[in-house]
Motif scaffolding. Structure first.
Motif: not given
Length: 88
Positions: A1-17
Motif C-alpha cells: 500500500m502506498n502511504d503517499n496516496d492521498l486516499r490512504v493518507r485521508k483514511t489513516k487520518q480519519q481513523l486516527q481522529r
C-alpha cells in the motif's frame, strides 16, 4: 500500500481522529475495531488493509506525533529549540 496516496493518507487520518475522539470518553481496552469503523463509516476490510489491529492504529498515531531524533542536528537543537519541530 502506498502511504503517499492521498486516499490512504485521508483514511489513516480519519481513523486516527476517531480513535482520539473515542479515547476522550472510553478506555482503550474497551474500544473495538467495529466501533472505530462504525464511527468513521469505513468498512472493517478497509481498516485491516491499513492496520493489523487497534494497537497498530494507536502506534501509528503516536509515531506521527513524534519526530525521528536521529535526524536532528544537536547544535541546531541547542540554538533553535522551538524552530526545529514541525507544528502539529
Amino acid at each position: 500500500m502506498n502511504d503517499n496516496d492521498l486516499r490512504v493518507r485521508k483514511t489513516k487520518q480519519q481513523l486516527q481522529r476517531v480513535l482520539i475522539q473515542l479515547l476522550q470518553t472510553t478506555t482503550f481496552s474497551k474500544i473495538t475495531v467495529k466501533q472505530i469503523c462504525d464511527t468513521t463509516l469505513i468498512n472493517r476490510t478497509t481498516f485491516y488493509q491499513h492496520y493489523h489491529d487497534k494497537s497498530d492504529l494507536l502506534y501509528d498515531m503516536f509515531e506521527g506525533l513524534t519526530i525521528d531524533n536521529h535526524n536532528l542536528a544537536l547544535h541546531r537543537l541547542m540554538n533553535e529549540p522551538f524552530t526545529m519541530f514541525p507544528c502539529l
